[in-house]
Design an enzyme around this catalytic site. Structure first.
Site, mmCIF file in Angstrom:
data_model
loop_
_atom_site.group_PDB
_atom_site.id
_atom_site.type_symbol
_atom_site.label_atom_id
_atom_site.label_comp_id
_atom_site.label_asym_id
_atom_site.label_seq_id
_atom_site.Cartn_x
_atom_site.Cartn_y
_atom_site.Cartn_z
ATOM 1 N N ASP A 466 -17.028 -41.996 -9.553
ATOM 2 C CA ASP A 466 -15.878 -42.157 -8.673
ATOM 3 C C ASP A 466 -16.268 -43.077 -7.523
ATOM 4 O OD1 ASP A 466 -14.240 -40.524 -10.079
ATOM 5 O OD2 ASP A 466 -14.573 -38.748 -8.859
ATOM 6 N N ASP A 787 -14.152 -35.087 -8.999
ATOM 7 C CA ASP A 787 -13.856 -34.111 -7.949
ATOM 8 C C ASP A 787 -12.514 -33.422 -8.155
ATOM 9 O OD1 ASP A 787 -12.211 -36.230 -7.428
ATOM 10 O OD2 ASP A 787 -13.026 -36.692 -5.452
ATOM 11 N N ASP A 791 -10.161 -34.121 -13.634
ATOM 12 C CA ASP A 791 -11.427 -34.711 -14.084
ATOM 13 C C ASP A 791 -12.165 -33.773 -15.039
ATOM 14 O OD1 ASP A 791 -11.258 -37.125 -12.716
ATOM 15 O OD2 ASP A 791 -12.075 -36.273 -10.879
#
Length: 1120
Positions: A466, A787, A791
């Protein structure tokens, strides 16, 4: 605040005489209420309790201000309704672990052999004096010694007991450590509640019935409750019901919220009605616990697969579960659901090290079994043929026990060969290395939930990361704004913005954000204000404060209860909208979200006078070109604020999202900066040097993503890499039916470095595509960071899933293998380093272990079965003693291996581990250099052993041990052979610290005090064994001179190690190079030899080539 006194609804049907602790409803009544669903639950709630507000009154709590937090009140609630704690499954006792350790097949064989040997030693057969039987103790002058045959059997049993106790203690320590980790996860798991009107976070275990809990996207609900207020709330109840569809929760349709379920969208508040074992999850756990005795096997079987949340992660090693669950884990629920549905899920692929160790163990086991069988067969055949064939002795009944004694002796020798061949210390080394690494990784901000993830990370070839919070600081601030046709490069002065536009900005930000997001004063004087909640929303709230406005005053004026409709942010919408009822009777909706998405829905924009003007497609394109792209190119995230007014004449259909979220009026566009963490570029450079490709997967604008990737070093100038948006990515990899084609994906992912405007589905598709790809020599090992709740699938699919400890949702953490407690990319690099260290530690131990095994195997099997037979005289029933007794071999192979595994498996990592490429799945565990070291040291040791065996008595001027009979006292000769063997292993343990051909084997030795302690401790133990071991260890005390010679020969191992690592040891002949390439698992191609031979070796790395293959004149090395 004062808690409201329970006012009973007139129409309630609950018996008031049975209420516990002066509360308006009992624990059983609430538990029964929570078992209801949907319309039935709403009906019972209204008919029996008068609605959720009355439930709050009965529980003496305020829906707005919560409990008072009075310790006496909280304790009373715990006594009446129970604690929010589900007792864990009782840990195995030490005796149970001892019993499990005793189940080892090799140990069982040893136990049987030792017991038979003991029994026969105490049994004096009637034919013992028969001359036709001979004397099993022939040649022994000391009658006492002839009766000491029991000692060897007893010593074997004693050694087995020690091994079992060590194994059981290790398992006990490991289970204790895992429970400690689980306890830490539970302690760190907190939940937001309202007490005394203040929003606070408390540990999950401290939640009590009557608490008002705030729930939001990504939460794992810690208790049962009833919804008081909700915004677009959707719950995943699959862990309880098995249904994968998300369930919409609302006050009027289905207000029941259950522990262990996941909040997938929206937010709200609930009153807690059941905790711990009285919650729905707790009830199932209790039922499972009650039937544990009868259904233990079923439960264990169920644990192997689990429910959709955890089934891919449930692994066991050495009988201890590696799955470390949070408090509200669904283990029990999963087991029940599995029993109901019989869901079959493919087993997750073994980790790289697991797979290699399994293959190696099978190969060594087979070889050891064959050697063991051959040894026993040769001994038995030799005895039978010589006794009954050559000597022509008849089989007499009275001689049978004596003959059986010999067969048992042969059997013990065979078992000893098997024990020597099989590296029993290997599982211990793996366990110690992983446990040690996991403990140390916690200090490096890696909380490991699944033990094998630690090792797998060392073989990672790709990291899909990310952007926000991982590569960046997650400290967002608005630094640019476009308001009223003006692009402000800095925060504008409040007076530069028209009051009515300023009012729209303040209301649009304050109301259209989660009320849990807020800016708090700094903890330390002079520090930065604290951002609590969603960081993007905090940046916008900070923007309001920078404009000298107060967002909290607006929120106080418009509490959450007054919000008419909320469309919460999710990965599909990429926006959030909140609807309020206007004072004039109509509705106003505030929206915010990704600028290009919101602008496409805008038909008007506020001009410099604050009046809406028409906003056409060409205006939008010009704005993107002149405002959005320049902001994005500076690495700014662009957010658009908009609003829409609905007339009062007819209420819109709020479920028609597309119609509602259209015809918007743009208020402003802001540019939010999230600086790159200063340490990230260096960390990414380390990854690239280590052969790991870092890819950024983000939901941001592609220009923003490209700018951040360039700052991080993911994108380098002049390199041919791809940056794609999610839509373009899907267009390239999917066919007409919308199905992903692996062949198309294989053309994209090798060059892809940035995937922008991506959804969690895109991330999962990319990860799955890379893992399933057959491009390249070996399968990619992929690590993923995440997070968000969505996901989860990508985190599970990845070989190693990293969840963010600070910004991560409970769902993401539960789906992960490792939790980054600081949300920092540099911690991932440390995980890589520790993972590689685990792999190298196991390799070091293997190099040492297999050298011991090869030497001992040859000495035991070859000398016993083939050489020392010459000294056996069946006629006189004399049987020569042999170099190593069974107890000595157990000391070397089991006890000393335990120490060696402790020493070599606890080597700390160094930065040099990041200077080589990943080993990969296909490369053999034993590299060419290791094979050279193993065989080289084995040759040295065998040469020394056989020299001492056949010429040692002459060199030391002592009696030979080769002609000693079966139960003769220990000899100095064989003691020297045994002691020299141990000394060589001790110094070879120092050589084993390096496995890549390094010359300085002492480098960093003082950084590992455990290693130094083990080496010195083993040496001290050897002195005690030799000098005081006596008959049980088949040792005779040695003189100081003999000790010096043994140590001197042992030190020779270090010198031999230097010789064997010299470049000239590798003979530069193509035929040998083919052999070496084959040993390493690579492929070699050799063109016709001319002046220079060009040899291309694949399956290895340039770094490995430079270490293992010297630059030989006329030979050119190429790594592919």
């Amino acid at each position: 605040m004062t808690n409201n006194v329970a006012d009973h609804h007139p129409g309630n049907s609950v018996a008031e005489g049975n209420h516990e602790g002066d509360f308006g409803c009992s624990m059983v009544e609430l538990r029964n209420l929570m078992e209801l669903r949907s319309a039935e639950a709403v009906a019972r709630l209204n008919d029996s309790y008068g609605g959720v507000q009355n439930v709050c009154k009965r529980l003496k709590t305020s829906p707005v201000e919560g409990l008072s937090g009075n310790p006496t009140d909280l304790e009373k609630r715990r006594q009446v309704f129970g604690q929010n704690f589900i007792p864990p499954k009782k840990a195995k006792t030490f005796l149970q672990l001892v019993w499990e350790a005793l189940q080892d097949v090799t140990l069982i064989i040893l136990e049987i052999a030792a017991i038979i040997s003991l029994g026969l030693s105490f049994y004096h057969p009637p034919g013992g004096d028969n001359e036709m039987c001979g004397q099993s103790t022939g040649g022994v002058e000391d009658e006492g010694e002839s009766q000491a045959g029991w000692i060897e059997g007893a010593a074997i049993l004693f050694s087995v007991i020690i091994v079992v106790l060590v194994t059981a203690f290790n398992d006990w320590s490991k289970e204790k450590q895992f429970r400690g980790l689980q306890s830490r996860i539970e302690q760190e798991q907190k939940f937001t509640v309202i007490r005394k009107g203040q929003v606070i976070q408390i540990p999950v275990a401290e939640i009590v019935v009557g608490d008002i809990a705030q729930i939001k996207y990504g939460d794992l609900l810690p208790a049962d409750g009833i919804l008081i207020q909700g915004n677009d709330l959707k719950i995943d109840e699959s862990s309880l019901t098995g249904e994968s569809d998300q369930v919409k929760k609302s006050m009027d349709k289905d207000p029941m919220l259950l522990s262990g379920t996941h909040v997938m969208e929206g937010s709200g508040r609930m009153v807690v009605t059941a905790v711990g074992i009285n919650s729905q999850t707790g009830i199932i756990f209790t039922l499972l616990g009650a039937g544990e005795g009868d259904e233990e096997k079923k439960v264990k079987k169920g644990k192997k697969s689990g429910a959709p949340e955890n089934r891919n992660k449930a692994k066991t090693q050495d009988g201890v579960a590696l799955e470390i669950q949070p408090l509200k884990s669904q283990e029990g629920v999963e087991n029940e659901e599995k029993e109901k549905k019989k869901v079959k899920v493919p087993k997750k692929e073994k980790s790289v090290l697991q797979g290699k160790l399994t293959r190696l163990a099978v190969q060594i086991g087979k070889a050891g079994l064959i050697m063991s069988a051959i040894t026993v067969i040769i001994l038995v055949l030799y005895f039978v043929i010589d006794t009954f064939g050559v000597q022509k002795r008849p089989w007499l009944a009275e001689c049978t026990p004596i003959y059986i004694q010999y067969f048992v002796k042969f059997f013990i020798i065979g078992v000893t060969v098997l024990v020597v061949a099989v590296p029993e210390g290997l599982p211990l080394a793996v366990t110690i290395s992983l446990a040690y690494s996991v403990k140390k990784m916690m200090k490096d901000n890696n909380l490991v939930r699944h033990l094998d993830a630690c090792e797998t990370m060392g073989n990672a070839t790709a990291i899909c990361s990310d952007k926000t919070g991982t590569l960046t600081m997650n400290r967002m601030t608005v630094v640019q704004a476009y308001v009223g046709d003006t692009h402000y490069r800095q925060i504008p002065d409040p007076e530069a913005i028209l009051p009515k536009v300023l009012d729209l900005i303040v209301h649009g930000v304050a109301i259209n954000s989660a009320y849990t997001s807020k800016i708090l004063p700094p903890e330390k004087e002079g520090g930065l204000p604290r951002q609590v909640g969603n960081k993007t929303e905090c940046a916008l709230l900070g923007f309001v404060l920078d404009l000298k406005q107060d967002y909290q005053a607006v929120r106080n004026e418009v509490p959450e209860e007054k919000l008419y409709k909320v469309y919460t942010f999710n990965s599909v919408r990429k926006s959030m909208s909140t609807v309020l009822r206007s004072s004039g009777g109509g509705f106003r909706m505030y929206s915010k979200g990704a600028s290009e998405i919101i602008l496409r829905k805008c038909t008007k924009i506020l001009d410099k006078n604050g009046e809406p003007r028409v906003f056409k497609a060409k205006d939008r394109d010009e704005m993107v070109k002149k405002v959005i792209e320049p902001m994005a190119c500076h690495g700014l995230r662009t957010i658009c604020l908009a609003f829409r007014d609905f007339p009062a004449d007819a209420e819109p259909d709020w479920d028609s999202e597309n119609e509602i979220l259209s015809d918007l009026t743009c208020i402003a566009v802001v540019g939010i900066e999230d600086p790159v963490r200063p340490e990230v570029p260096d960390a990414i450079l380390k990854c690239q040097r280590a052969g790991i490709t870092v890819r950024m997967v983000t939901g941001d604008n592609i220009n923003t993503a490209r700018a951040i990737a360039t700052k991080c070093g993911i994108l380098l100038p002049g390199e041919d890499f791809l940056c794609l948006e999610g839509k373009e990515f899907n267009r390239l990899i999917r066919n007409e039916k919308g199905e992903v084609e692996q062949e198309q994906l294989d053309k994209i992912w090798p060059k892809l470095r940035v995937l922008a405007r991506s959804s969690p589905t895109d991330k999962h598709t990319l990860v799955k595509g890379i893992i399933d790809s057959t491009v390249g020599d070996q399968r990619q090992v992929v690590a993923v960071t995440g997070d968000g709740t969505n996901d989860g699938p990508a985190l599970k699919k990845a070989d190693v899933g990293f969840a963010m400890g600070i910004a991560g949702t409970d769902v993401a953490k539960e789906a992960s293998d490792i939790i980054l407690t600081d949300d920092n990319f540099t911690s991932i690099v440390k995980a890589v380093m520790w993972g590689r260290n685990v792999y190298d530690s196991i390799s070091k131990f293997l190099q040492f272990q297999l050298t011991v095994n090869v030497v001992a195997l040859v000495v035991v099997a070859f000398t016993r079965a083939c050489i020392t037979q010459d000294s056996m005289d069946i006629g006189d029933m004399e049987w020569s003693s042999w170099p190593y007794g069974a107890v000595q071999m157990l000391w070397v192979n089991l006890i000393m291996d335990t120490f060696a595994s402790l020493a070599l498996a606890t080597e700390p990592p160094s930065e040099s581990l990041l200077l080589r490429k990943p080993y990969g799945r296909n490369k053999p565990l034993i590299s060419r250099t290791m094979m050279k070291n193993i065989l080289g040291h084995a040759v040295y040791q065998l040469t020394i052993i056989f020299t001492l065996l056949f010429a040692g008595e002459q060199f030391f001027d002592i009696d030979s041990g080769r002609n000693a009979p079966l139960h003769s006292p220990p000899t100095e000769h064989y003691t020297i052979v045994f002691n020299t063997f141990v000394m060589m292993q001790l110094f070879n343990e120092i050589n084993a610290r390096k496995i890549h051909g390094e010359r300085n084997v002492f480098e960093g030795i003082y950084r590992n005090p455990i290693f130094c302690t083990v080496v010195l401790g083993t040496f001290a133990a050897q002195i005690i064994i030799v000098e005081f071991g006596g008959k049980p260890f088949s040792c005779s005390g040695l003189t100081l001179s003999q000790w010096f010679w043994c140590i001197f020969i042992g030190v020779g191992e270090l010198l031999w190690g230097q010789v064997s690592t010299h470049p000239k040891i590798l003979t530069p002949f193509p035929s040998l190079m083919f052999l070496q390439a084959a040993l390493e698992g690579g492929e070699a191609s050799a063109p016709p030899c001319s002046r220079g031979t060009h040899l291309a070796v694949t399956g290895t790395t340039p770094g490995q080539l430079s270490r293992d293959i010297p630059a030989v004149r006329g030979i050119h090395w190429t790594a592919r």
